[in-house]
Structure formats: C-alpha cells, structure tokens
Scaffold this active site. Structure first.
Site, short mmCIF file in Angstrom:
data_model
loop_
_atom_site.label_atom_id
_atom_site.label_comp_id
_atom_site.label_asym_id
_atom_site.label_seq_id
_atom_site.Cartn_x
_atom_site.Cartn_y
_atom_site.Cartn_z
N GLY D 155 0.84 -1.19 0.00
CA GLY D 155 0.00 0.00 0.00
C GLY D 155 0.88 1.25 0.00
CB CYS D 156 0.45 4.54 -1.58
SG CYS D 156 -1.22 4.98 -1.10
#
Lengths: 352, 352, 352, 352
Positions: D155-156
């Site tokens: 995930g970012c």
C-alpha cells in the site's frame, strides 16, 4: 465609533484587518501606515478594496498618521517594532495590539527564550510593559485582554495548537512530556514577502516539512499549555507547508495513562469551550476540513482517541489569517474596547 | 422581514443564497427544500453553516415546505422544474426567481431555440408567463425586475459576456457579426454533480476547451446584445474550464470600423454603468484579476483597444457563484421586494 | 557522444534541458554555467537531480567552462546575452542554440521591431549572423535548422500559436487581418524570477489577462504566419496567466470567407503535419486538455469551425517548458547534430 | 522480451504501469483487461498514450485476453479479485503481482486481521498460496520477491511509513509502543472512483484528516516493523488528504530511550539502505519536498532528532502512484523476472 490605526497596513495581517473593519458596525479605520507604497491609496494596491477603503497609505512620520485619533493602535509589524513604539501610544491614551512576538510573553525571561530561539536580540526594549500585557487568545485570557493596555496577538500555529490541547492540559489528561504537534499550513502563513520556496511553480504540487531544527511557535505553545497544566509541558513541533493559500490543520497527539472514551473527551472539550462562541467541537466522524473554517474566525476541533494505546488525538482547524491573525485581532479589539466579542466576526464561510 | 423559500437548497446555488441570507438584515429563510438528504439539518451536510443555518431539509411535499410563508420562492433547480411550479407559487401571492433557463426568455420561440440547442424539449410548460417575466440582470433590466412576478436569473457565462459588451452594443461600436467570447471558468461552474472530468486528480494542472460544437449560453448573450444593439448580434463562443474553484474571466473581442481610444472607451463604459454599483470599469493597466471579485457580487471590466486593427477587447471578471448566481439572485430578490438593491451584498472580497 | 554546454543552467530552461539530457542515449552535458550558486553541485540546488546530474555550476570565466568540449552551446539566457558570445562559440567550431529573442529573426529590421516592442535596444550586436540563423521550430524549418550554425529557439506562446495556425495560413484559408490569439499559460512561463504576482498566495485561485498593451511574442507569430501565407498577417494577441504550473492553451480564431467543414479542416491539418511526429491533430470531440501534453514534447491541436459565421477555431495545447522550451531545444539539438529528431523525446506524459 | 498482462488496466495503477512499460527496454504489454470501456483503445480513453499504447481494452473472458502470453500477470484490482484468479495464472506458468491487500500477508490470521479491520470477508480464498507469497517492498524483501510465485505490492501509505522506520526498528532504537505515523497524501491516492469529497470544488483549498477510527494500512506497517524489530510494534496512524494530485509525506515519530545525534541517525539509515538505489537519505537541512520524488520511484527520507525529548522524527517522501504503486510494481516485475532491479525506472523527476 471606535477608531483603529493600523501600522504595517499593507501586509496580509493589515489587509485582513482592513477588510474586517470595513464591515464592522462600531469601529472604523483612522489611518493606515506602512513603509512601502506610501502616498498611494490602499485600493490602488489591492483593487478588491475599491469603494470599501480608499484611504492613503501614510508614512509613520506623516502628521496625518501621527495625529489620527485612535482607541487602539495595531502593530501588524515584524518582531521588535511594536516594542519601541508602544510606550508612546499608551501615553496618548490608546491601547496597543501587536501581531508579533513582542508582547506574547509576560516576563523578560520568557521573551529572551523566545527571541533566542529564532535568532533575535533577547533583550526586550520595553520591559516595563511586560506583566501588564496579555496574551491575546480570548478563549483563555478573556478578562485579562479586556483590562490590559497592551495585547500580543497569538501566532497562527500557536493558536491552533493551544486551542486544541488546552482543555486536556487543564484536565491533566496526558503525560506532559508526550505531546507532539504535527502542523500543516497553507502558504499565506509566510506572509507576502517573496521567497523562492513560495514562488508559484515551486510550491504547486509540492509539500514539505521545514525548520525541523526548531520553530519559534514552540515557546508560546509550551508556555500556555504549562499554564493550563500547572506543570511544564514539553513538546515536539513539526511545521509543514502545503499548496493551499489559507488554512492550518494541526494534528495533536498526547499520551494518556488511562482509557478515555471519545464521548467523554468530546464532552470535556465542549464544557471547556461552552462560553467561547468561535470554538466548535466535534467527534471523529464529523466531516470537518479547513473549508469549514476558511475566511472565518472559527476554530473547529475534532476529538478522537486511539484506544489501543490510550493516545489522545485532536485535529485543530483554523484559517491562519483569520482566527490565526486578523480575526483574533478584531476579537481582541472588541474586548479591549468594551464591544461584544463577536461583533463584525459572526459570519459563516462560503462553500465551495 | 422578507421571507425566502429555496427549492433545490443543497446545490451550489442554494448554498450560496443561504450564506448570503444568513447575513441579510431584512430577509430570512422560511424553508429549505431538496430531493437529497431530506430530514437532515443543512448544517450536517455543510458544517460551515453550523450555528448560522440549522434548518431541516424538507421534501417538496412536506406540509412544512408547502405552508412556509414566502415573499419569493427561489428555484435553484435544473431546467424544466420551475416552469411547472411557478403558476402555483404566483397563485399563493409569492414571486418566483428561477436559476435555470426556464424564464430567461420572454417568448416561446426564444425559449424553443435555447432548449433545442442543448437538447431539451422545446415546448415551454408555462407559456402564459412568458412576456410577464424579466431577465434577471439588474444592470440592464432593473425596472422590469422590480415589476415582474417571475424573474429568470442569468447564466454565469452569459452574465459576464453581456455586462462586458452591453455598453459597446448599445453604442453600436462594432460589427454585429464580429463578436468573439473567449470564456474561462473555474470548476464550480459545473455544479456539485460528480463527473470524471471534475475529479480532482483529473482536473488538477489541467485546462481545456469544451462543448466546442455549441453552448447553451450563446442564446442569452446574443439575445441581450441584440436588444442593446437594435440589430442581430451573432457571436462565436468558446468555453474553457481551468483548475480554479471560483471565477469567470471572459475575454471579449469585437471589430470596430473606426479608431477609438482606450480613454474614450473607458469613459463610455463608466457612463453606461454609472448607476450600477456592482460594476467597476478599469483601463488596461489596472491590476485586475478574478481575485478582485472573488466571493463578491462585483463585475470588474478591463477595457482596451488593439489600435493596430481597431479591435475592441474587454476582459470581464466575475465570481461565477456570486455575480454569476447567488449574488445576482439576492440583488434580484432585493429589487423584487422593494429593498435597496445592494442590501446584504456590499462586501469586499478577502485577500489573498 | 554529442557534447552540450549549457549557459544559464539554473533557470527553468536550463534545468529542463539537463533533465532531458540525463536520459538521452547519444548526448551528454559537458559543462553547466550560471551566475548564481557558482561552485555548488546542481543537485544541491535541485535535489531531484541527485544521482542524475551532480556537475558543479561554473562561472562563465572558469577555465573548466571555457575549455569544456561542446558540439552545441545552449544559451538559456535573457535577451542580449547570446548575441555577444555566439561569434566566439562558432569560432571554436560549435553550434549555437539560443533560448532568447536574439536569433529568432533573420534581419536587423525584424529584430529591431521585436526589440523596440518590448523596450530593448533595437541594434543587434551580431548582425553578421542574421540570415545565417534559423528559427528553431522544427515543424516549419527542419532543413534550415539542420544546416544553420545558429538557431533561435521559439518563444513558448509563439510556438503554440504558430503551430496552430500555420496550416491554415499556408492554405490561405482566412482573412489575414482577422486573426485573434487568446492564450492562456501556467505560471512557469514567467520563469523562476520572483515577482509579487507569482507569489503563491497571490496566484492561487486567481487568473488575469496581462500586458494588454502589447506582447513581444506577437512579432514572431506574425512573421512566421506571414511567411506561410505569403502576405502580411496581423493579429490581436492576449496573454492570460492561470493557476497552473505548466501548460499553454491557445485558442486561435480566424475569419474564413467561405464554408469549410471540420472534417476537411482536420484533414488539411493532418496532411500538413504528416511528417512531424510531435504534432497530433484532433477533431472537436476529442477529450484533449493540457494534461495530454504535460511534460512531453507534443503539440495537440483541436480543430473546429463555427459554421454559423465561417470562423476557424483551433485550440493548441503544449507544455510551455517542453515543446515551448527545453523539448524544442533538444529536438533542435538532435537536428543540428545529425541525430534522429525524436531521440530522447519520445515519451508519453503520466496520468493523472 | 518479458510479457506483462494487466488486469484492471484503466485505473490509476494500471495506467501508471502502462506508461512505464512503454519505456521499458526489456518488457512489453501482452494484453489489457478491464471491465469498463471494453473494446475501445486505451488511447481513446487516455489520449496522452496516443502512439505509445493503442492496445484494445479486453474483457476478462475474451480469448485474446485468456490466450495472451504472460510472464507476469498484474492484478491492478480491488481486494478479493486477485486471490480468486492467482491459482489459474500460476497453473499457466506465469507469476502474479497483485496491487490489493490479497497477498500482502503471509498467514491466514494476518489476512483476517487486515480484512476485518476494513470490513471485508476475513477468509482468504487461496490460503494455499499464503506463505509462498512475498511482500513486495524490494528494499526489505528483495530475495523473497525474486523467488516468490506471488507478490503483494505494498500500500502507498504503508510503503512510505515502513521505509521511513525500518532502519530504526531494525536497530531497536525506539520504544515499540511509541510510534506515531502522521501521513499526508495527494488526492490520487484514492484512485479514479468518483466521490463527493474528491470533487474538484470540494477539495480545492481544503485539507482534512479522515478515517480517524482506523485505517487498513496500519496492519501492514505494524507487521513489517515488528518483523524488523523482532517484537510487536504498535502505532497510531493518521491519514490526511490534501489538495495535491500526487505525493505522500509521512512524518514519523518514535520515542528513544537515550540520546542519538542526527548525524548518527543519518549514518545508520544510509548504511541500512546502501544497496537500495531508490532510497535517498538526508539530514534535516536538505531542501527536500514531494517535488523531489514526483513521478519517480524514489523515496527520500529526511532524518532528524528532537534532542530535547530524545524523539526520532523521520519525514518520508514518495510519489504515491510510483514508489507507492506502479513504480514499486515494475521494480518487483524486474526482480521476479531476473532483470536488473532499476531497469526502466532510473529517471529523475522534472522541475518545476
């Protein structure tokens, strides 16, 4: 009709106060003083004021500036300007409201600490006024502001952090060494002075932390929270600048030693601010953002608790140029002159 | 106290009018009607209104909506809503102000042309009202607006173009087939309806022309300019959308058949608008931008002439949601109810 | 490996060319010269270059700058710098690419007209080079650029206007006195020099026309279109600045004396640019915006006709710092050194 | 030539990977699959790809999609899509790279915790693959990624937090219960799905914290940091969304039990990342912002210490769509297929 003279009228703080005063039913501007653009009408420089304020910009030495009547003289000037002139203003029977750090501290020691931290001369030029002055955050010092001849308007970051943590500090909810203030500001917080980092192309689609080695606002916040707590509060402060024009969002963390529900925290905050019409308190599900307070004098507080680790987390939203500057200034002027605290300030923002 | 009922209260037009009315000394809101969020307080949806307007959103059929007293009922609704309900409103003794195209035209033919151009049913549902209605641009139709039972609020692009060219059309300064309207708008002009092209990441750092094959605003502009000119004006209109929230900047070109100095052009414009407090006229050197009119009801016009080719060039600046919508609406409400035209509207913007 | 020396390396033009050259398979930078930040690595000033270009910034007099080998010396400098140094560069056997107006004109008269128009000395300092130089718009002057010792890179507005109207001028589709160029640019077009009007808070949510009394780009556009037309083209030019960083959108209008379908206009444009890989031509329904060309060397043209009045309308989209500056520069360097025109430039943008 | 098939090709993750692959010297796209816009060319939807990728968008059931050769199949799809199809892909001899949470956890328990936290079905559909999969953060799991048949792209937010704290966790510098992650993201982090909160006018000049009650990224960060620490790390995570398109800035705080100088902290971080070409480590005075990493695969870390309270503070900057998504994805594809880790990724950003 209350008369207000503004020194440093062409900066963001000055303009903001002019805008507010042109709508105020009981106050008016008696003179505008600045060092740049002297002789021009203010509305030549800021055409949005055309028809609302067309006063000339006067040099400080201009007799029209010197002789203009004033109940309050506002110094929207950098540090170490107001402190040299406040005595003369008081001698003429006016009160002083200063936007810089000059009168945010009530002892020479506290001022010296602040000044040292951001590389200024630590010796205050008007020590005889310290102790008579008030810190201009009405929510905490309403009565002192009414009485004081000199008021120091709060810094914008400080305003957001202090309002966000004062109720919890007052209730001694947290470990006083555990506080973190993670603050995000729009670019107008840096004022109108040009700088490479605020040149539009450099700032567009860019965000960064800055002054990681220390920030002058820490002093104010620690001092005020310590007063509320009754014990020294020490905090880590990080300032970030983001590509907005207006708005501060401060996310504030503090470690509690026992569980507290969000509901109880919200209730405690609402009780603390029950007589403060410009503070609105919300739970974590309310859809609050800086656009709820933009161009208004409100501070919106979103209260939450990370129950897994008993950490209190407050998100504090203000408009840095309003509650963080000109709005608080007018709130103070109202208090200093016996007018209702909210006069000329009770407006909603505009959406979107 | 004038009572205003707002149908379609939760769109940008409705919200803008609510914001203005909460500050208005002689008018108040009697009911808010919308199709979405019925039953919620408006300030739950738009928290910036907390404490300013906490009325519930009512369904149109709700007796509280039906029975709310109203001097003016505002339809902040899409085309072909107001035309079906206007008759009932009039029958109850209220006046109608409609934000859509329904009452911007005074003949069935003109309406049909407009409706056809953007793919709507060309048959007007209340033809008996056409001819009694007024076009709600106060600067051109002040007296008609005062008298009319039904007023059609202007389109935002149209407002900026008509105000920009009306004086020159009235003076027949230009070839009526030579007009070009190159219009730039912020994104709020498209309203609150979600669309891929207005999704933040798609719009950030992006600008484009759109609807190159035709735009519904052309009809309004041609009709009003033709009325001023006394002859058919035909124009090329280009709409562009830019990454701002608010603001329209329309650059307007028209070919003159002889020389005219900028000074004379400015003088002619100032004379034309001498009784219109919301229009300010400037020469080409004034530092005007959309930020001079933002969140205000002003239209700022910058007049210039390209002397090499005798081309008149006007740059017209408005806030699309104020002079282009809610501001003009309140100006119209004031006129329709006998109040001073500027009441509740005479505020400067805030800088920056 | 082609060697490129960049004079004026720290402005937007210089940085853009550095970024492109660090990715170029057949060219490399031999020296960076500037007046500010001498002695620092370029990546200290622009950390995004860390690891890609860490060359020191040299003073022009530094022997390392003087002796650096160069096939092309690029002057990313203001007007009247390159013209004084071009002769020396040529004497050393290198070619000159200049970003200013110094070598955009091929006669002393044309230069004097341009210089006069924006208040510069009208006497060219290297008249012996005029006539040997080429105008650096590859799409119109490909062969001349290959052969010329000195190339004047086009202005960014001029590039967008000329590419947008050249095919129609070449086909003599329009009245040569009827042209209007309505141009909108992002703020980076003004370069990195600080100015109050480009300070972030002043520019955010603000748009305006500027230099309404005249703009230096007009000369370039009129000269190039006249060359294509075979007759004098005279135009009205309006520059607007908008709150984006990168991007130019120019909406171009010209009056035709007879009907032309959009399809035929599109076909004519595609034929004209069939050997120009960086120009893409679309009809009016294609969803083109500046985000289609951002950070690329493309010019996207949207062709439409207002059939009611036989007016041709072209919307021309470029990135002002790429096709409008550094991208065209690399395209020219490729041509000047015998490399394939597209080398190091054939990349799409990134969305969003 | 490596073949890559992309499922979910029209979202931001898919488009980003397409853009990168069109520039990759050793990899190419074999098929694009999506549920919307089937049958159109990808460049009709995203015209910036015109001439770079003009492949048709295929339905998942289309034989051309089914039969397209693939070394790696990328699932740029929401949670619980890839887990149902991964087995089939593996059976055909390809590897799987998944952008969702499906393969970020290596046990059923860890997946269930993650899924529960954001309201998804806690039962994994391909439990037989858990344990064989790798967490796709190359800087921590390079060798595992090379070997694994299935990789879960990070995930970012998680990517920025984990890279920012892994060295300190590995060195057990801090109290594992003291970590705070204050994360700020641009709007593209929410993807292309329309939502009222990401409508341009609602987001412009607005910032807010969101999901204060919990955020799914916490699981990933706690798991990875605990692995580095060798003991459970528990943290408070706050997500904020700001009016940028791209960029994440995460400010990370952790309480140390003794003094550590900034220099020593920087040295420790540089040592930790000495073999990771996409991580750059700076001290607190370096002028780093998101514009240093925008449109690149870099993570820039600014290391500082608040010496008054022995608090470690890291500011971690990435582009959420590059290092936070498509860039990490290509880095993983390179590793999974035996190509050099940096191939097709080693580019600087463009300034401004």
């Amino acid at each position: 009709m209350i008369k207000v003279k503004i020194i440093g009228a062409t900066g963001y703080g000055g303009i903001g106060l002019i805008e507010l005063l042109t709508q105020h039913p009981e106050a008016e501007i008696s003179a505008l003083v600045a060092r740049e653009d002297v002789g021009k009408r203010i509305s030549e420089i800021y055409p949005h004021l055309e028809g609302f304020c067309d006063l000339p910009i006067l040099d400080a030495e201009d007799p029209r500036a010197q002789e203009a009547p004033a109940d309050v003289v506002v110094f929207s000037t950098p540090d170490r300007v107001g402190m040299y002139q406040a005595g003369d203003v008081l001698a003429k029977g006016a009160k002083v409201l200063d936007f810089s750090g000059d009168f945010r501290f009530t002892t020479q020691e506290a001022y010296a600490d602040y000044a040292t931290r951001h590389g200024k001369d630590p010796v205050h030029a008007a020590p005889e006024l310290l102790g008579k002055n008030a810190y201009g955050l009405a929510e905490l010092h309403r009565e002192a502001i009414k009485a004081a001849p000199v008021v120091g308007n709060p810094g914008c970051f400080a305003c957001s952090c202090i309002l966000g943590l004062a109720p919890a500090a007052h209730a001694r909810l947290f470990d006083p060494l555990s506080v973190i203030c993670d603050c995000k500001t729009g670019v107008s917080g840096a004022g109108k002075k040009l700088a490479a980092t605020f040149h539009y192309p450099a700032r567009y689609e860019n965000m960064n932390a800055y002054k990681l080695a220390g920030h002058q606002h820490v002093c104010e916040v620690e001092r005020e929270l310590s007063l509320q707590y009754g014990q020294d509060v020490r905090l880590t402060f990080t300032a970030h600048v983001l590509p907005l024009c207006r708005g501060i969002m401060s996310t504030l963390y503090a470690q509690m030693d026992k569980a507290l529900s969000e509901e109880d925290a919200v209730a405690l905050y609402r009780e603390f601010y029950k007589d403060s019409p410009f503070v609105r308190v919300y739970g974590s599900k309310a859809p609050i953002g800086t656009n709820c307070v933009q161009r208004t004098n409100f501070c919106d507080l979103v209260v939450s608790v990370d129950a897994r680790v008993n950490r209190l987390r407050i998100v504090s939203y203000i408009d840095n140029l309003m509650k963080g500057q000109a709005g608080s200034a007018l709130q103070n002027i109202n208090l200093m002159t016996g007018l209702p605290e909210t006069l000329g300030l009770m407006r909603s923002g505009m959406y979107p």
